[in-house]
Design a protein around this motif. Structure first.
Motif, short mmCIF file in Angstrom:
data_model
loop_
_atom_site.label_atom_id
_atom_site.label_comp_id
_atom_site.label_asym_id
_atom_site.label_seq_id
_atom_site.Cartn_x
_atom_site.Cartn_y
_atom_site.Cartn_z
N GLU A 114 0.83 -1.21 0.00
CA GLU A 114 0.00 0.00 0.00
C GLU A 114 0.87 1.26 0.00
O GLU A 114 0.34 2.37 -0.02
CB GLU A 114 -0.92 0.00 1.22
N HIS B 38 -9.95 -6.71 0.70
CA HIS B 38 -10.53 -5.89 -0.37
C HIS B 38 -9.99 -4.46 -0.37
O HIS B 38 -10.63 -3.55 -0.89
CB HIS B 38 -12.06 -5.88 -0.29
N ASP B 39 -8.78 -4.28 0.21
CA ASP B 39 -8.13 -2.98 0.18
C ASP B 39 -7.41 -2.81 -1.16
O ASP B 39 -6.95 -3.78 -1.76
CB ASP B 39 -7.11 -2.85 1.31
N GLU B 40 -7.32 -1.57 -1.60
CA GLU B 40 -6.61 -1.29 -2.85
C GLU B 40 -5.11 -1.34 -2.62
O GLU B 40 -4.59 -0.70 -1.70
CB GLU B 40 -7.02 0.08 -3.39
N LYS B 41 -4.40 -2.09 -3.47
CA LYS B 41 -2.96 -2.23 -3.33
C LYS B 41 -2.27 -2.03 -4.67
O LYS B 41 -2.93 -1.91 -5.70
CB LYS B 41 -2.61 -3.62 -2.78
N THR B 42 -0.94 -2.00 -4.64
CA THR B 42 -0.14 -1.89 -5.85
C THR B 42 0.85 -3.05 -5.89
O THR B 42 1.40 -3.43 -4.85
CB THR B 42 0.65 -0.57 -5.87
N TYR C 68 1.81 -2.45 -11.25
CA TYR C 68 0.42 -2.81 -11.51
C TYR C 68 -0.45 -2.04 -10.51
O TYR C 68 -0.40 -2.31 -9.30
CB TYR C 68 0.18 -4.31 -11.35
N HIS C 69 -1.24 -1.09 -11.02
CA HIS C 69 -2.08 -0.26 -10.15
C HIS C 69 -3.44 -0.92 -9.90
O HIS C 69 -3.87 -1.82 -10.62
CB HIS C 69 -2.31 1.12 -10.78
N ASP C 70 -4.12 -0.41 -8.87
CA ASP C 70 -5.51 -0.78 -8.58
C ASP C 70 -5.71 -2.28 -8.46
O ASP C 70 -6.62 -2.88 -9.05
CB ASP C 70 -6.44 -0.23 -9.67
N VAL C 71 -4.85 -2.92 -7.67
CA VAL C 71 -4.98 -4.35 -7.39
C VAL C 71 -5.71 -4.50 -6.06
O VAL C 71 -5.41 -3.79 -5.10
CB VAL C 71 -3.60 -5.02 -7.32
N GLU C 72 -6.64 -5.43 -5.99
CA GLU C 72 -7.46 -5.60 -4.79
C GLU C 72 -7.09 -6.90 -4.08
O GLU C 72 -6.95 -7.96 -4.70
CB GLU C 72 -8.94 -5.64 -5.16
#
Length: 292
Positions: free
Chosen positions: A214, A243-247, A234-238
């Protein structure tokens, strides 16, 4: 800052000289304690020097010693190192070869009856350890080390594998000239030597690192500042659990870099997930650590 630079230069110089001495002692012990008593041949220039020594004893009125031939055969390869690898590298190669020549002459062969298998194993291990340690400290032990590094820089091939392939010539020569029993033990000691080199000298080993975080930018900055490695993002990985947004960050590093990247990640995001896998080949632009 100037004092720190002076200290680092002196420390690096001392490390290289120590590595040169360690190799020279290792090759002398391997040659005079194991290979010569076991009637087998080493890898690379040392092996060729041994072959010439044996041929001169059998067919010439004078003897060309292994130590003298080891130095003489290395002389033309100093030029290859000078133009293809680096000037400082070649300086320390010359120092290492001179020390090796002296130690081969000073350390007297041991007259003992030891199983040839023992001689092959311990000779290969001791010489491989000395060679790998020297290469790890940025110096060459001469001969096929220089050729192996040049090939690795061009193709990315494992140094130990290059060493083994080139030394098939020595195995064949030993077999045809002196019997296949001697060739078998020579092949074994060359193989062990190459594997130990690969275990100690790990710069050519590449790792692919995948990081799920994060705090991507902090990790990216740390990697690029410390190691200057390219990174795929890689953006916007869940995450499936939270279910948090990660990179996701993907990069390829030398095995040397592993400690540094772990420290960067621990400082930047202690909760990051990281996986590491070995890479067989890297194509495209990859920044090798320079040898000077």
């Amino acid at each position: 800052m100037d004092q720190l630079d002076k200290f680092n230069r002196r420390y690096n110089l001392l490390s290289k000289i120590s590595a040169s001495f360690f190799y020279s002692l290792a090759v002398a012990v391997a040659l005079n304690f194991f290979w010569t008593p076991g009637h087998m041949y080493s890898s690379g220039i040392t092996g060729f020097a041994q072959l010439i020594n044996t041929l001169s004893e059998r067919f010439l009125p004078f003897t060309l010693t292994t130590s003298v031939m080891y130095f003489a055969l290395n002389v033309p390869l100093f030029l290859l190192g000078w133009f293809k690898i680096g000037h400082k590298f070649t300086y320390f190669t010359i120092i290492t070869v001179v020390l090796g020549t002296i130690m081969m002459h000073v350390v007297n062969p041991v007259n003992m009856h030891v199983d040839p298998l023992v001689c092959a194993i311990f000779g290969g291990m001791i010489n491989g350890l000395g060679t790998g340690f020297a290469l790890k400290n940025g110096i060459s032990t001469g001969g096929l080390d220089i050729i192996g590094i040049v090939i690795r820089k061009k193709t990315g091939a494992s140094y130990g594998k290059v060493n083994i392939m080139i030394n098939l010539i020595i195995i064949a020569a030993a077999g045809f000239a002196f019997g296949w029993n001697r060739a078998l033990y020579s092949a074994l000691t060359i193989f062990i030597n190459g594997r130990v080199i690969d275990a100690v000298y790990t710069q050519h080993q590449k790792l692919q690192v995948t990081i799920v975080t994060e705090h991507a930018q902090t990790i990216i900055d740390g990697i690029q500042d410390k190691m200057h490695r390219g990174i795929t993002i890689y953006h916007d990985v869940e995450g499936a659990y939270s279910h948090d947004e990660k990179t996701v960050l993907v990069t390829v590093i030398d095995r040397y870099d592993m400690y540094d990247i772990l420290q960067i990640i621990k400082m930047s995001d202690p909760y990051a997930f990281m996986s590491v896998s070995e890479v067989e080949h890297v194509y495209g632009r990859f920044r090798e650590q320079e040898i000077v």
